[in-house]
Enzyme design. Structure first.
Site, short mmCIF file in Angstrom:
data_model
loop_
_atom_site.label_atom_id
_atom_site.label_comp_id
_atom_site.label_asym_id
_atom_site.label_seq_id
_atom_site.Cartn_x
_atom_site.Cartn_y
_atom_site.Cartn_z
N HIS A 1 -4.42 -5.28 -4.87
CA HIS A 1 -4.72 -6.36 -3.92
C HIS A 1 -6.05 -6.15 -3.19
O HIS A 1 -6.64 -7.09 -2.70
CB HIS A 1 -3.58 -6.53 -2.90
N ARG A 2 -6.51 -4.90 -3.14
CA ARG A 2 -7.78 -4.63 -2.47
C ARG A 2 -8.95 -4.61 -3.48
O ARG A 2 -10.09 -4.86 -3.11
CB ARG A 2 -7.70 -3.30 -1.70
N HIS B 1 -6.67 7.26 4.61
CA HIS B 1 -8.13 7.26 4.78
C HIS B 1 -8.46 8.31 5.83
O HIS B 1 -7.67 8.55 6.76
CB HIS B 1 -8.63 5.91 5.32
N ARG C 1 -7.44 8.25 -2.37
CA ARG C 1 -8.15 7.04 -2.79
C ARG C 1 -9.64 7.25 -3.05
O ARG C 1 -10.25 6.51 -3.80
CB ARG C 1 -8.00 5.96 -1.71
N SER D 1 0.81 -1.22 0.00
CA SER D 1 0.00 0.00 0.00
C SER D 1 0.84 1.26 0.00
O SER D 1 1.12 1.84 1.07
CB SER D 1 -0.96 -0.01 1.19
N TYR D 2 1.19 1.72 -1.20
CA TYR D 2 1.91 2.99 -1.33
C TYR D 2 1.05 4.10 -0.73
O TYR D 2 -0.15 4.20 -1.05
CB TYR D 2 2.19 3.25 -2.82
N GLY D 3 1.64 4.89 0.17
CA GLY D 3 0.88 5.96 0.82
C GLY D 3 0.45 5.57 2.23
O GLY D 3 0.00 6.41 2.99
N GLU E 1 -13.56 3.82 -0.96
CA GLU E 1 -12.91 3.03 0.10
C GLU E 1 -13.87 2.74 1.25
O GLU E 1 -13.47 2.41 2.36
CB GLU E 1 -11.66 3.77 0.59
N CYS F 1 -10.19 0.40 11.68
CA CYS F 1 -10.11 -0.27 10.36
C CYS F 1 -10.73 -1.64 10.41
O CYS F 1 -11.23 -2.15 9.42
CB CYS F 1 -8.66 -0.46 9.93
O1 SUG Z 1 -5.73 -0.42 2.45
N1 SUG Z 1 -3.26 -2.07 4.32
C1 SUG Z 1 -4.58 -1.51 4.24
C2 SUG Z 1 -4.95 -0.87 5.55
C3 SUG Z 1 -6.39 -0.45 5.59
C4 SUG Z 1 -6.72 0.37 6.79
N2 SUG Z 1 -8.09 0.72 6.78
C5 SUG Z 1 -8.63 1.87 7.26
N3 SUG Z 1 -7.90 2.91 7.52
N4 SUG Z 1 -9.90 1.92 7.37
C6 SUG Z 1 -4.68 -0.49 3.11
O2 SUG Z 1 -3.71 0.23 2.88
C7 SUG Z 1 -1.39 -3.40 3.54
C8 SUG Z 1 -1.17 -4.76 2.93
C9 SUG Z 1 0.27 -5.13 2.83
O3 SUG Z 1 1.11 -4.25 2.61
O4 SUG Z 1 0.58 -6.34 2.98
C10 SUG Z 1 -2.81 -2.91 3.38
O5 SUG Z 1 -3.49 -3.27 2.45
#
Ligand code: SUG
EC number: 3.5.3.23
Length: 448
Positions: A137-138, A250, A214, A22-24, A174, A371
């Site tokens: 991935h999401r 977020h 996002r 997750s860049y950012g 999101e 989260c």
């Molecule tokens: O989308 N991390 C998630 C974290 C989500 C947090 N959600 C809220 N703030 N509501 C994301 O960035 C990391 C996965 C990895 O690097 O293996 C990841 O997807």
């Protein structure tokens, strides 16, 4: 009629790992390639669910997804048996295998946006699955998310489900991580607060320079239309682009709301005064008295907020009207944040108590207490219409804990993801889980 906020927590899946995907998201990037402990991650999440249930809150559970997502790898051209697909991806495109293994569906604040029945035109609870279009991935989560939500909230008289928005960045959505609802009581009409990072169609809105925004304004507006929300019941606000560039990917990393209260950082939004005035006047029209608690940058910097996840907390209403804040352990280890929290709870304001939870496994990927939960406000009749298999009880907690102990590994690295045996383990575990939670067939391996 009685009404509740029910927190449905994401159960961490058996492939939980640190993929740096997750860049950012500062934590995801800085823990990339470290070895993870899926068993501990799942148990930490279950302990939070159990603790909230024991405190008297309504608690539910949301199932994880099938990973590795072999079907997603096939769509990218990998072929042969399932084992061959995984082995070929490991050899030729490891980042794609890692993405297809992510347990990121655990962060169910991103699963969907939910509008309670008191706010919607047809008087049903509306769900729109989030397309999570910003990260590959999401972006593969929403079809299964929709099936799982459909199995949990199956009664069409009370629940309406919408498919994810079009899968393009212009409608990047999101889910509830950028959505808060203010109300006097959960069963009464409220004000839904949508926070976006940029506009895709109107160049007058500023945008961050470094990290992606996002959520778009247009996605938030589409969700509000789909849910049949009234204009007087909706407020839109833009996230401050400079905080996105500091790792606030977020809005729930810099603000949290509940009931009539917004708890937020001074730098969270653009045009904050205008936004607060609109929230206040719209909430007043439905009988509520808006209150805001602003955390000044002089007490807690944006960097402190990003590292400690102070605002990724759960703000919960207690029976006497006061509120409780559920924070991650990282808040206690940050001196400024901890000091601020002592002052806050001692000040005689609405937030009276702080409870700390160890969620380190999830936190290392940028996922705090907020989260991990999807809030669904329900009245008594609607709560009775929810699939009872997903409502947390002492015996469900025991079954899930034993299920985790039986099926989860306590260490996972990139090499483990390339092991085709992991897929079989996960499918075996999830097949059993759908029976425990009484979900029926929701996973690709169960329906294809
Ligand atoms: O989308 N991390 C998630 C974290 C989500 C947090 N959600 C809220 N703030 N509501 C994301 O960035 C990391 C996965 C990895 O690097 O293996 C990841 O997807």
């Amino acid at each position: 009629m009685k009404s509740y906020e029910v927190n449905f927590d994401g159960l961490v899946g058996p492939t939980h790992n640190y993929g740096g995907l997750s860049y950012g998201n500062v934590a995801s990037q800085s823990n990339s390639q470290q070895s993870s402990n899926p068993k501990e991650a799942a148990l930490q999440g279950l302990a939070k669910m159990k603790a909230l249930m024991d405190m008297g809150f309504q608690q539910g559970v949301l199932a994880p997804q099938e990973r590795p997502d072999v079907a997603a790898l096939r769509r990218l051209g990998f072929a042969g048996s399932d084992a061959q697909v995984i082995q070929q991806a490991a050899k030729e495109a490891m980042p794609l295998l890692v993405a297809s293994c992510s347990a990121s569906s655990m962060w169910v604040a991103n699963a969907a946006t939910v509008s309670p029945s008191a706010d919607t035109a047809d008087g049903r609870v509306h769900f729109t699955a989030a397309n999570l279009n910003c990260k590959y991935h999401r972006s593969i989560e929403h079809p299964t998310t929709s099936r799982v939500l459909g199995a949990m909230f199956a009664n069409q008289q009370h629940f309406a489900h919408h498919a994810a928005l079009p899968a393009v960045a212009q409608f990047g959505d999101e889910g509830a991580a950028n959505h808060t609802r203010f109300c006097r009581a959960y069963g009464e009409a409220g004000v839904e607060f949508f926070v976006f990072g940029r506009s895709a169609f109107d160049t007058r809105y500023p945008a961050p320079q470094k990290y992606p925004a996002r959520q778009t304004l247009e996605a938030s507006q589409a969700v509000a239309r789909l849910h049949g929300l009234r204009e007087e019941g909706v407020v839109y606000a833009q996230q401050n682009p400079s905080v996105i560039d500091q790792g606030v990917f977020h809005n729930d990393v810099i603000a949290v709301g509940n009931g009539e209260v917004l708890f937020y950082h001074e730098d969270a939004f653009l045009e904050t005064d205008k936004m607060l005035a609109e929230l206040s006047s719209k909430l007043a029209k439905v009988g509520g008295k808006f209150q805001s608690v602003c955390v000044p940058r002089s007490a807690v910097t944006v960097d402190d907020a990003v590292r400690s996840y102070l605002f990724n907390s759960q703000l919960l209403s207690r029976p006497d009207g006061s509120m409780l804040l559920i924070v991650p352990e990282e808040c206690r280890s940050n001196e400024r944040v901890w000091q601020y929290l002592q002052g806050l709870t001692g000040s005689g304001g609405v937030i009276r108590e702080v409870k700390v939870f160890d969620l380190k496994q999830s936190m290392q990927n940028g996922g705090g207490p907020a989260c991990l939960r999807l809030r669904v406000a329900l009245n008594e009749t609607e709560l009775a219409a929810v699939n009872p298999g997903v409502i947390m009880t002492a015996s469900l907690y025991d079954s899930l804990t034993q299920w985790v102990e039986r099926h989860y590994r306590d260490r996972m690295t990139e090499n483990d993801l390339a092991d085709p045996q992991l897929l079989l383990e996960c499918r075996g575990a999830l097949d059993e889980l759908t029976q425990i939670l009484k979900l029926g067939a929701v996973y690709p391996f169960q329906i294809n």
